[in-house]
Each structure stands twice: as C-alpha cells, then as structure tokens.
Scaffold this motif. Structure first.
Motif, PDB file in Angstrom:
ATOM      1  N   ARG A 165       0.831  -1.203   0.000  1.00  0.00           N
ATOM      2  CA  ARG A 165       0.000   0.000   0.000  1.00  0.00           C
ATOM      3  C   ARG A 165       0.868   1.256   0.000  1.00  0.00           C
ATOM      4  O   ARG A 165       0.492   2.271  -0.566  1.00  0.00           O
ATOM      5  N   ALA A 221      -2.788   4.540  14.258  1.00  0.00           N
ATOM      6  CA  ALA A 221      -4.117   4.496  13.648  1.00  0.00           C
ATOM      7  C   ALA A 221      -4.692   3.081  13.716  1.00  0.00           C
ATOM      8  O   ALA A 221      -5.882   2.898  13.963  1.00  0.00           O
TER       9      ALA A 221
ATOM     10  N   ASP B  98      -3.025  10.007   4.545  1.00  0.00           N
ATOM     11  CA  ASP B  98      -2.282   8.875   3.990  1.00  0.00           C
ATOM     12  C   ASP B  98      -1.803   7.903   5.051  1.00  0.00           C
ATOM     13  O   ASP B  98      -1.604   6.728   4.780  1.00  0.00           O
ATOM     14  N   ASN B  99      -1.581   8.404   6.253  1.00  0.00           N
ATOM     15  CA  ASN B  99      -0.997   7.534   7.278  1.00  0.00           C
ATOM     16  C   ASN B  99      -2.024   6.840   8.142  1.00  0.00           C
ATOM     17  O   ASN B  99      -1.692   6.323   9.202  1.00  0.00           O
ATOM     18  N   GLN B 100      -3.285   6.850   7.747  1.00  0.00           N
ATOM     19  CA  GLN B 100      -4.255   6.122   8.563  1.00  0.00           C
ATOM     20  C   GLN B 100      -5.160   5.233   7.725  1.00  0.00           C
ATOM     21  O   GLN B 100      -6.039   4.584   8.271  1.00  0.00           O
ATOM     22  N   ILE B 101      -4.930   5.209   6.421  1.00  0.00           N
ATOM     23  CA  ILE B 101      -5.696   4.293   5.588  1.00  0.00           C
ATOM     24  C   ILE B 101      -4.854   3.053   5.374  1.00  0.00           C
ATOM     25  O   ILE B 101      -3.720   3.125   4.917  1.00  0.00           O
ATOM     26  N   ILE B 102      -5.388   1.909   5.781  1.00  0.00           N
ATOM     27  CA  ILE B 102      -4.602   0.684   5.837  1.00  0.00           C
ATOM     28  C   ILE B 102      -4.741  -0.139   4.573  1.00  0.00           C
ATOM     29  O   ILE B 102      -3.766  -0.709   4.094  1.00  0.00           O
ATOM     30  N   GLN B 104      -6.059  -1.098   0.511  1.00  0.00           N
ATOM     31  CA  GLN B 104      -5.867  -0.458  -0.778  1.00  0.00           C
ATOM     32  C   GLN B 104      -7.170  -0.261  -1.546  1.00  0.00           C
ATOM     33  O   GLN B 104      -7.166   0.171  -2.684  1.00  0.00           O
ATOM     34  N   ILE B 105      -8.262  -0.598  -0.899  1.00  0.00           N
ATOM     35  CA  ILE B 105      -9.564  -0.317  -1.491  1.00  0.00           C
ATOM     36  C   ILE B 105     -10.405   0.330  -0.401  1.00  0.00           C
ATOM     37  O   ILE B 105     -10.349  -0.071   0.752  1.00  0.00           O
ATOM     38  N   GLU B 108     -12.555  -1.896   1.836  1.00  0.00           N
ATOM     39  CA  GLU B 108     -11.779  -2.779   2.706  1.00  0.00           C
ATOM     40  C   GLU B 108     -11.215  -2.019   3.891  1.00  0.00           C
ATOM     41  O   GLU B 108     -11.108  -2.538   4.998  1.00  0.00           O
ATOM     42  N   ASP B 109     -10.857  -0.755   3.639  1.00  0.00           N
ATOM     43  CA  ASP B 109     -10.354   0.039   4.743  1.00  0.00           C
ATOM     44  C   ASP B 109     -11.436   0.303   5.776  1.00  0.00           C
ATOM     45  O   ASP B 109     -11.202   0.219   6.977  1.00  0.00           O
ATOM     46  N   VAL B 110     -12.629   0.615   5.303  1.00  0.00           N
ATOM     47  CA  VAL B 110     -13.724   0.875   6.232  1.00  0.00           C
ATOM     48  C   VAL B 110     -14.051  -0.402   7.021  1.00  0.00           C
ATOM     49  O   VAL B 110     -14.426  -0.344   8.185  1.00  0.00           O
ATOM     50  N   PHE B 112     -11.927  -2.545   8.061  1.00  0.00           N
ATOM     51  CA  PHE B 112     -10.815  -2.956   8.924  1.00  0.00           C
ATOM     52  C   PHE B 112     -11.183  -2.953  10.419  1.00  0.00           C
ATOM     53  O   PHE B 112     -10.906  -3.911  11.141  1.00  0.00           O
TER      54      PHE B 112
END
Ligand SMILES: Nc1ncnc2c1ncn2[C@@H]1O[C@H](COP(=O)(O)OP(=O)(O)OP(=O)(O)O)[C@@H](O)[C@H]1O
Ligand SMILES: [Mg+2]
Lengths: 266, 286
Positions: A165, A221, B98-102, B104-105, B108-110, B112
């Motif tokens: 990522r 986070a 950028d530093n808190q979205i884990i 790549q879609i 999928e991040d929501v 997590f």
C-alpha cells in the motif's frame, strides 16, 4: 520516472482473473514460474508465453500498463544477460580482446532474459488483478499450518500488504525529495559511481525519516481501530472457492502436463 | 452521565539521552478538566504545541495520564481489560489522511475496524455500506485511496471509525492538510454525524471558522485550558485570543474593530449575515 514502477500495484477492473480466488492465483503463479524454469528448450517456452498472453488477454489489464512495469527491471535483465554472455564456457562465436561470446552463452542469455520477462509479467499480472488484502488473506490461508508452530503468519502477511500500500506513496515522496534537492543544485546524473551513490544520501535520509514517521502514525491508527493481531479477527471478504476456481485449477494442471509433455518429447 | 470526563489530567513527555537518563520533561497536558455530554459537538483550539494532540490521545487510551484520571463512558482508561471497549467507544481520526488508511480499497479500509472487533461478515458489509453512505463516499467504495482527494480520504477515515459504531469521534486536525474545499467537505461530514447520528464529536483544529457550530469551545495553551464557553462567548474575547496566537474569523475581527471604533455592535459576531443584520439595525435605529 521513478513513479512508473507498476510491480505490486492493483489495477482496478472487472475480469475473470480479478474474480478468481487469490489462493488460485498465488498457486498458479508459483507453479507457472516453476514451469518456465523446468526446461531450456524453445517449445515449452513458446507454450508458456502463449499461455501467459492468454491470461493477459483475460485480465483486461492494458498490455502497455504491464510493460511499463518491465522497464524497472531492464537493468537487472541486462546485467544477467551480460554475465551469461561472456562468462559461459563453450564454443566461441565472437572473440574480442580477452572477452569472448560463446554459443552456449548467447543461448543461456537469451533464455534467461525470456524467463525474467515471463516471470515479471506473470507475477505482476497476479498483483495487478489481486488486491493486497486478498493476497494477504491467501497467504495467510495457505501458510496456515505454520501458525500452529507459532510462526507469525498473519503478522508477516499484514506487513506485506501494508508495504504494498505504501509503495506508491513512498515513490511519490522520493520524487518530491529528488526534485527539491535538484532545485537546490543537487546532481544525480554525473560523476562516477561513488559520487552518484553519495548524491543519494540526501534523498535516503529524509525518506527514511518520513517512512518511520508514517510507520509510527500508521501503527497508532491501527491500534486506535482496535487492531490486535490476527486472533479474534473476522473477515469482510472471507475466501471461498467457487466453480471458476476449480476450473482454473484444472486448467493449471492441463497446462503443466502440456509443458512437461512438450519438454520431454522435444 | 458524561461520555468523557477528565479530572486534573497531567501528561509529561520525558526526553532521554543515549543512556536513557532523563534530561528534560515537557508537560504537554497540565491539569486539564474536561467533561463532554453525549451528543455534544466540542471544539478544542490552540496553536502549535499547545498539547491538543496529546490530550486527544488520552481519549482512546493511546496515552495514559501521568496524573489524574480519564473516564470514557464511565470506564477508567487505565483499566486494561476495557481497552478494546474504550477504543470502540471513542474513534480517532488523525491529521494525515495517507498515514491512517490501511487497505488499498476504500471499502476494505472501512471494514478494517469491524474485522478487528470480530463482527460477522454479513454485518461488516452492512456497516461499511451505512458508514460510507453517511459520509457520502459510497460511490467510491471500489476505488483505491491513492486516487482520492485529501478531503475524500479524510471522509473515508471518518467512515472507517463510524463503522465501529462509536459513541464519540475525536478528530485531531482532520483538515490541516487539506485545501478549503476539502476542509468544508470534512467539516460538513463531521457535523452531519453529530446532527443525524447523534454521535458526540470532538473537533481539534486551529481554524476558527470550523468551530462556530460547536456547542462548546475549549482554548488550550501550554497544556492547560485557558478559555472555554460557547463560540459566541469565546469569540467575543478577541484580544485574549490574539494573545494566545489565535486569529478569529474575519467577520468577527471586523465587528470587533467596528465596535472599538464606537459603533454599538453586539460582541461575538460569528457570521457575515449576523454582521449585516447588526449594521442594518444600527443604521435604521439612527
Ligand atoms: N513524542 C513526543 N516526545 C516528546 N515531546 C513531545 C512528543 N509529542 C509532543 N511533544 C511535545 O508536547 C507538546 C504538545 O504537543 P502536541 O503534539 O500535543 O501539540 P499540538 O497542540 O497537537 O500541536 P500541533 O498543533 O502542532 O499538532 C509540545 O511541546 C511537543 O513538543
Ligand atoms: Mg497535533
């Protein structure tokens, strides 16, 4: 230029390959790579290349997009080609000073280059059609037995998916830092190797600092969102084999059998 | 019962040399009392280094107070076995999108957070859908976060927290890295959560325009709360605010200048419309 690297990136579209179970794709690509290293004969190669072309067609990923990923490894390819060309003993084709190109060398160099191309295209095809999360899930599932002997399978898988990522983000940052240094008169292109390596230091230092800060932020986070490792986690997209996956496994077996048959017969 | 309660909270950062000896202490939070009622919209203001982020990290047990106590929905944050419950109660949105979205879609991040909580698969999808809809990002659910604008990324981060069904969301300068359009998007999303979903919102910022809708404003400086009250009360004290290196919204400043030059304008003007109305009133009154 540095942003053109497409290895490990996901290309979003809807195709048969995109919908396949990531475990299928992972096993597929591993066995495919094995298949291109089995024989050093033209016919199995041709078969492998044709098969890959078919897969690329099915994936709906533009071929130009895949080729862009190849550019990044051209140096590596040239490197191995040159080594093979000059350092393989055998029947001399061209001699020049102390160096000589042998027939065997030329053959090996050609095969090696072809293999690398197929290897890179096949593995990028997998990552282009599989999201890192899916890939991680697949690895976790396939390596599940290792978890029993307390190897951190989930953690390693998570690490890899996060690394993927962050590749584009860090590349963009490298680009920015380079431009900033160039604006101050830094020169990355001229001078001997040592000088060029030295010129990289002012890029790497800020890059590392920023990467550590990002890692720190990200860890926080993740913790804030209740991440505690693999235990007790559920999956939003659990892996389940479907009909298409069985078919894909069958195709894989047929392909492997064909390669071995052609390799043994010719 | 208050959703958040801080009693005399102190937090100290220790600076250490290479051998690990303490060479200095920064008191980042200095005897702060704070209580937040469920459903409130709270704003915390303060210039750089005033301790806002440090305070925020206490609200979901990323940091623990050196002195004093933090209660989240009745739970003392130092109780280890309540950790996950506390983090689920108060979600955090950080500054750098950028530093808190884990993942790549987007979807999928929501997902997590709910995955970490062990929510069953079907329920995760429901939560992801409703959260993305609540921040207006549903049509982007299949996109890569790298292709979104800053404001959109922050809305995804908010959705990621929302999907954990928190009672309270803490946003630590969520707009600091955004352009004005992105800032408006994010603030609108935060206000909607408060209005529609009745979620308690704690917004940390140094943009004054963003706090005029808050129920209650705290102003921090050097780790302690220097001013508090409704936005109107706080903004009527223009001089005190400038002493704390904070600039008030332009309309408020203009109203204050006009008042100082003799016009009988009421203090604590927040919007352009209010100022216009005041001016019209004064003009027709004369
Ligand atoms: N990890 C740390 N180690 C040591 N000192 C720190 C650390 N983080 C913050 N500080 C110090 O604590 C004080 C408060 O910092 P904090 O980040 O809470 O402020 P802030 O109000 O969030 O500022 P900003 O508006 O810049 O985000 C500052 O003096 C800062 O230098
Ligand atoms: Mg801060």
């Amino acid at each position: 230029m540095i942003r053109e690297i497409t290895i490990g990136q996901y290309y979003q579209t809807d195709s048969v390959l995109h919908r396949l179970d990531p475990r299928v794709k992972l096993i597929f690509v591993i066995l495919y790579i094995v298949s291109i290293f089995l024989y050093r004969k033209p016919l199995p190669f041709l078969l492998a290349a044709l098969f890959l072309a078919l897969c690329v067609g099915l994936s709906k990923v533009p071929f130009s997009y895949i080729v862009r990923g190849l550019k990044a490894v051209v140096v590596l390819m040239l490197f191995t080609a040159v080594f093979n060309l000059f350092l393989t003993p055998g029947e001399t084709l061209v001699a020049w000073g102390g160096l000589k190109i042998t027939k065997e060398g030329a053959l090996i160099a050609a095969f090696m280059a072809a293999r690398l191309v197929l290897l890179i295209i096949s593995s990028s095809l997998m990552t282009l059609t599989t999201t890192p999360t899916q890939l991680t899930d697949a690895m976790e599932k396939l390596l599940w037995p290792l978890q029993k002997i307390h190897l951190p399978v989930h953690e390693v898988a998570m690490m890899m998916s996060i690394a993927l990522r962050f590749i584009p983000i860090l590349l963009e940052e490298t680009d920015k830092i380079m431009k900033a240094q160039m604006a101050r008169g830094a020169d990355f292109e001229s001078g001997n190797l040592l000088r060029r390596l030295k010129a990289m230091v002012p890029i790497l230092v800020p890059l590392f600092i920023s990467a550590f800060r990002r890692a720190n932020d990200l860890a926080m986070a993740m913790e804030a969102r209740c991440y505690q490792g693999g235990e007790g986690r559920t999956k939003m997209k659990p892996l389940r084999y479907k009909g298409a996956d069985t078919v894909a496994y069958l195709i894989l077996m047929v392909y492997l059998a064909a390669v071995i048959a052609v390799g043994k017969l010719t | 019962m208050n959703i958040i309660d801080l009693k005399k909270v102190v937090y100290e950062y220790f600076r250490r040399d290479d051998e690990g000896n303490v060479t200095g202490i920064t008191t980042a939070v200095d005897h702060v009392d704070l209580s937040v009622k469920p459903g409130d919209f709270i704003a915390i203001l303060g210039h750089n280094g005033s301790g806002k982020s440090t305070l925020a990290k206490h609200l979901n047990a990323i940091l623990y107070p050196s002195e004093g106590t933090v209660w989240v929905d009745g739970m003392d944050t130092t109780e280890e076995d309540k950790l996950m419950q506390i983090r689920q109660t108060t979600g955090m949105v950080f500054q750098n999108p950028d530093n808190q979205i884990i993942a790549q879609i987007v979807e999928e991040d929501v997902g997590f957070g709910p995955e970490n909580l062990g929510v069953p698969t079907k329920k995760i999808w429901e939560r992801v859908e409703e959260s993305l809809k609540a921040v207006g990002m549903y049509e982007f659910r299949k996109k890569s976060p790298n292709r979104l604008s800053g404001g959109q990324k922050q809305r995804v981060s908010i959705a990621g927290v929302l999907a954990m069904h928190p009672k309270c969301i803490v946003l630590d300068e969520p707009t600091a890295m955004l352009d004005p359009a992105g800032r408006r998007e994010v603030i609108r999303a935060a206000r909607a959560l408060n209005d529609v979903e009745k979620i308690t919102v704690i917004l940390i910022t140094h943009y004054m325009e963003e706090v005029i809708y808050a129920d209650h404003v705290y102003v921090m400086d050097h780790g302690s709360v220097k001013m508090e009250g409704s936005p109107r009360e706080v903004f009527s004290r223009v001089d005190e605010l400038s002493a704390l290196h904070l600039t008030v919204p332009q309309v408020t400043l203009l109203a204050d200048r006009l008042k100082k030059s003799g016009l009988p304008i009421k203090s604590g003007i927040l919007t352009r419309d209010e100022l216009t109305a005041e001016l019209v009133r004064i003009k027709s009154g004369r």
